[in-house]
Scaffold this active site. Sequence first.
Site, PDB file in Angstrom:
ATOM      1  N   PRO A  22       0.789  -1.223   0.000  1.00 54.33           N
ATOM      2  CA  PRO A  22       0.000   0.000   0.000  1.00 54.33           C
ATOM      3  C   PRO A  22       0.826   1.280   0.000  1.00 54.33           C
ATOM      4  CG  PRO A  22      -0.083  -1.075   2.145  1.00 54.33           C
ATOM      5  CD  PRO A  22       0.559  -2.042   1.193  1.00 54.33           C
ATOM      6  N   ASN A  23       0.296   2.242  -0.732  1.00 53.70           N
ATOM      7  CA  ASN A  23       0.817   3.614  -0.825  1.00 53.70           C
ATOM      8  C   ASN A  23       2.102   3.736  -1.642  1.00 53.70           C
ATOM      9  OD1 ASN A  23      -1.238   4.890   0.844  1.00 53.70           O
ATOM     10  ND2 ASN A  23      -0.344   3.715   2.518  1.00 53.70           N
ATOM     11  N   ARG A  40       4.775  11.194  -2.496  1.00 55.00           N
ATOM     12  CA  ARG A  40       4.596  10.843  -1.086  1.00 55.00           C
ATOM     13  C   ARG A  40       5.862  11.110  -0.270  1.00 55.00           C
ATOM     14  NH1 ARG A  40       4.624   4.641   1.121  1.00 55.00           N
ATOM     15  NH2 ARG A  40       4.007   5.162   3.247  1.00 55.00           N
ATOM     16  N   TYR A  95      11.193   9.232   1.205  1.00 51.26           N
ATOM     17  CA  TYR A  95      11.242   8.189   0.170  1.00 51.26           C
ATOM     18  C   TYR A  95      11.953   8.616  -1.114  1.00 51.26           C
ATOM     19  CZ  TYR A  95       7.883   5.948   3.270  1.00 51.26           C
ATOM     20  OH  TYR A  95       7.270   5.383   4.367  1.00 51.26           O
ATOM     21  N   ASN A 108       8.266  -5.421  -0.823  1.00 52.09           N
ATOM     22  CA  ASN A 108       8.060  -4.239   0.008  1.00 52.09           C
ATOM     23  C   ASN A 108       6.575  -4.205   0.359  1.00 52.09           C
ATOM     24  OD1 ASN A 108       7.836  -1.809   1.292  1.00 52.09           O
ATOM     25  ND2 ASN A 108       8.970  -0.639  -0.238  1.00 52.09           N
ATOM     26  N   ALA A 114       3.138  -0.595   4.811  1.00 55.02           N
ATOM     27  CA  ALA A 114       2.690  -0.611   6.209  1.00 55.02           C
ATOM     28  C   ALA A 114       2.196  -1.986   6.654  1.00 55.02           C
ATOM     29  CB  ALA A 114       1.601   0.433   6.414  1.00 55.02           C
ATOM     30  N   HIS A 136       4.140  -4.198   9.162  1.00 58.86           N
ATOM     31  CA  HIS A 136       4.103  -4.050  10.617  1.00 58.86           C
ATOM     32  C   HIS A 136       2.842  -4.636  11.244  1.00 58.86           C
ATOM     33  CE1 HIS A 136       7.330  -1.422   9.453  1.00 58.86           C
ATOM     34  NE2 HIS A 136       6.506  -0.612   8.817  1.00 58.86           N
ATOM     35  N   ASP A 188       1.975 -15.532   7.095  1.00 59.62           N
ATOM     36  CA  ASP A 188       1.557 -16.910   6.814  1.00 59.62           C
ATOM     37  C   ASP A 188       1.731 -17.265   5.339  1.00 59.62           C
ATOM     38  OD1 ASP A 188       0.887 -17.288   9.463  1.00 59.62           O
ATOM     39  OD2 ASP A 188      -1.287 -17.175   9.156  1.00 59.62           O
ATOM     40  N   GLU A 220      12.511  -9.215   2.326  1.00 58.87           N
ATOM     41  CA  GLU A 220      11.776  -8.005   2.747  1.00 58.87           C
ATOM     42  C   GLU A 220      12.594  -6.783   2.347  1.00 58.87           C
ATOM     43  OE1 GLU A 220      10.570  -8.014   6.899  1.00 58.87           O
ATOM     44  OE2 GLU A 220      10.678  -5.828   6.964  1.00 58.87           O
ATOM     45  N   HIS A 265      12.731  -2.416   2.127  1.00 62.59           N
ATOM     46  CA  HIS A 265      12.193  -1.082   2.447  1.00 62.59           C
ATOM     47  C   HIS A 265      13.113  -0.018   1.865  1.00 62.59           C
ATOM     48  CE1 HIS A 265       9.298  -2.843   5.136  1.00 62.59           C
ATOM     49  NE2 HIS A 265      10.276  -3.537   5.679  1.00 62.59           N
ATOM     50  N   ILE A 266      12.493   1.021   1.395  1.00 62.10           N
ATOM     51  CA  ILE A 266      13.248   2.168   0.877  1.00 62.10           C
ATOM     52  C   ILE A 266      13.917   2.907   2.036  1.00 62.10           C
ATOM     53  CG2 ILE A 266      12.985   4.406  -0.280  1.00 62.10           C
ATOM     54  CD1 ILE A 266      10.544   3.099  -1.763  1.00 62.10           C
ATOM     55  N   SER A 267      13.131   3.163   3.073  1.00 58.37           N
ATOM     56  CA  SER A 267      13.640   3.904   4.229  1.00 58.37           C
ATOM     57  C   SER A 267      14.237   2.947   5.261  1.00 58.37           C
ATOM     58  CB  SER A 267      12.500   4.705   4.873  1.00 58.37           C
ATOM     59  OG  SER A 267      11.512   3.832   5.388  1.00 58.37           O
ATOM     60  N   ARG A 324      13.118   5.149  12.315  1.00 60.31           N
ATOM     61  CA  ARG A 324      11.858   5.905  12.262  1.00 60.31           C
ATOM     62  C   ARG A 324      11.005   5.602  13.501  1.00 60.31           C
ATOM     63  NH1 ARG A 324       9.272   5.220   6.544  1.00 60.31           N
ATOM     64  NH2 ARG A 324       8.004   6.953   7.384  1.00 60.31           N
ATOM     65  N   ARG A 361       7.313   1.164  13.454  1.00 63.52           N
ATOM     66  CA  ARG A 361       7.918   0.591  12.250  1.00 63.52           C
ATOM     67  C   ARG A 361       9.071  -0.361  12.582  1.00 63.52           C
ATOM     68  NH1 ARG A 361       5.577   3.778   8.144  1.00 63.52           N
ATOM     69  NH2 ARG A 361       5.139   5.844   8.937  1.00 63.52           N
TER      70      ARG A 361
HETATM   71  C1  DQA Z   1       8.271   1.315   3.661  1.00 61.23           C
HETATM   72  C2  DQA Z   1       8.365   1.533   5.182  1.00 61.23           C
HETATM   73  C3  DQA Z   1       7.017   1.284   5.844  1.00 61.23           C
HETATM   74  O1  DQA Z   1       7.111   1.502   7.247  1.00 61.23           O
HETATM   75  C4  DQA Z   1       5.975   2.231   5.285  1.00 61.23           C
HETATM   76  O2  DQA Z   1       4.709   1.945   5.835  1.00 61.23           O
HETATM   77  C5  DQA Z   1       5.922   2.209   3.801  1.00 61.23           C
HETATM   78  C6  DQA Z   1       7.184   2.175   3.052  1.00 61.23           C
HETATM   79  C7  DQA Z   1       9.599   1.650   2.953  1.00 61.23           C
HETATM   80  O3  DQA Z   1       9.759   1.211   1.820  1.00 61.23           O
HETATM   81  O4  DQA Z   1      10.444   2.367   3.503  1.00 61.23           O
HETATM   82  O5  DQA Z   1       4.863   2.299   3.194  1.00 61.23           O
HETATM   83  O6  DQA Z   1       7.989  -0.051   3.421  1.00 61.23           O
END
Ligand code: DQA
Length: 146
Positions: A11-12, A19, A24, A75, A78, A81, A88, A100, A102-104, A109, A113
Amino acid sequence: MSKTIFVLNGPNLNMLGKREPGIYGGKTLADIEADCQKAGADLGLTVDFRQSNHEGMLVDWLHEAGEKAAGVAFNAGAYTHTSVALHDAIRAISPLPVIEVHISNVHAREEFRHKSMIAPAAKGVICGFGPHSYILALQALKTLTQ
Ligand code: DQA
């Protein structure tokens, strides 16, 4: 025949570019996909790149990866978390390697997270390198699937 890697985004992440660019960066998800396609071609991997805002869709795609892919860079946004369902689903397709991504740097943070539901089921975690995190995941999957 080259191996297929699913690159799944939650998501997002379709909002990248607009964003929170301070966190990011300025690249859009389309830019990141283009970088992944180029890195995949250089590594001899076929990249199947997808994004959904829906948890169940991500579950379905993980199951599909279990049938069709050699590995997954994931990725989960959210849902990382919160999602027992994604934890599963990764276990359900074991031993397929899921990384897994993540960009950040989620550990630098907010406290909420710092916990990942995905990490205990994943092969490994890459975070904090900006969009380059995806490329590092593809390189790791190349080595893991050789
Ligand atoms: C994220 C980090 C997550 O905590 C956040 O909810 C995201 C982006 C990242 O790529 O840094 O949507 O997965």
